[in-house]
Design an enzyme around this catalytic site. Sequence first.
Site, PDB file in Angstrom:
ATOM      1  N   CYS A 135      47.403  63.051 -13.702  1.00  0.00           N
ATOM      2  CA  CYS A 135      46.322  62.065 -13.682  1.00  0.00           C
ATOM      3  C   CYS A 135      45.115  62.712 -14.336  1.00  0.00           C
ATOM      4  CB  CYS A 135      46.029  61.611 -12.250  1.00  0.00           C
ATOM      5  SG  CYS A 135      45.470  62.949 -11.169  1.00  0.00           S
ATOM      6  N   ALA A 136      43.918  62.270 -13.998  1.00  0.00           N
ATOM      7  CA  ALA A 136      42.723  62.787 -14.673  1.00  0.00           C
ATOM      8  C   ALA A 136      42.470  64.256 -14.374  1.00  0.00           C
ATOM      9  CB  ALA A 136      41.505  61.959 -14.263  1.00  0.00           C
TER      10      ALA A 136
END
Length: 457
Positions: free
Chosen positions: A26-27
């Site tokens: 993810c980020a």
Amino acid sequence: MNYDAITNEILNSIGGISNIKNAEHCATRLRLILKDNDKVNVDEAKSIEQISGYFYQSGQHQFIIGTGKVTHVYNALKQKLGGATEGADFKQDAFSDMTTSQKVVRTLADILVPLIPALVTTGLLMGLRGMLLHSGVEFSPELLALFSMLTDTAFAFLPVLIAFSASKKFGGNPVIAIVVGLMMVAPQLPNAWAVASGGAEPMMVTLFGFSFPLVGYQGTVLPAIFAGWFTSYLERKLRTFVPTSMDLIITPFMTITIAIVVILFGFGPLLQSIEHGCTSLVRMALDLPLGFGYILYGAFQQMIVITGLHHALGVIEIGLLNDTGLNPLQPLGTASMAGQFGAAIAVATLLKNKQKKSNAYGASMSTLFGITEPLLFGVNLQYGKVFFFGMIGGAVGGLVTYVLNISATGMGITFIPGILLYSHSLTAVLGYLAVIVSAFATSFMLTRIYNPIKRAN
């Protein structure tokens, strides 16, 4: 940062590349699903110096690496994996490793999260309408009706959206689910909001000697989720014995007819009552004297995040918005985040090791946009009482929320982006910022005074 070296350290801590079932990022985090969780050396995973931390949640081993950096580590890992995980469904693999409660919450999240953009937009439009009205802008009845169309449609037809999303989740025909959802809010049924306000009476229908009070399902969540699941289930079952030549007519006819009868005269009223009961319990808790409910929620909301159960709170937030048009859980959730954020930033200022200091700051920054897992697992839970100081900060923010009577007009965004949900009034914006500052300052000062870094040494 040596991305190949970090990748090798991660692989060593999880039992080697052959133990990886699937990988994603993810980020800020590298997410791994493993074939054998017992091969993980937790202490070794947590001691990797160039990353912010490691934790296991919802069937995933998550390494907190940081924005931008995680992409490079993931790419290095994919090169080593080659095509070993090609074609694998990460979500399905993660789902299979979850507990029953985690699966329920994950299912709710998968259904409700796609709806958040629509609900956020509705909240922003409500705030815009409030800002214009407070500014003295006069609307003609026609313009006000058009503005109401913008602000009310998503909630009026919410069961349609949820039934559609649930049907996609459970592998059914979304169009059939949409039709059933539209029937649940059909104008022939008394409007649920009108009945609740005393402006209309339930429709009394007598079947087999029993009387059933019927109302619409405007703004409800659980009955719509059931509609999406049940239509998908019926469709699959009917296709096991309906002849192929008659499938196009018989299957949708039977699915829609049976589903709407079961919903209107069976599970619909039951689930509607359960949902209203849950919303009423939360409202009762928030109405406790001296803001005690607000204080508790502000303190403990991030503890719910640690368990992964926070996605289920979306049902309550929708219920509150549906009943009152306001969402006090949004500022309370932000208060809880701000408390933990203040504690983590204090830790970062106390750390002497440049790498650890950089990791702590990196893990904390995503909190500004409502993502707190990197901060929680990468910083606060690693340093003694820091998480507890964050809870105290959240409690103070909760008290400020109560005193200033702060509530959002929507849901789905928190912390800095959440300011948009208070655009109806400068006073509301300043109150929301006061919640953040009070929670942050309290936990920051407590952590600085206690100095967990010095005590650990």
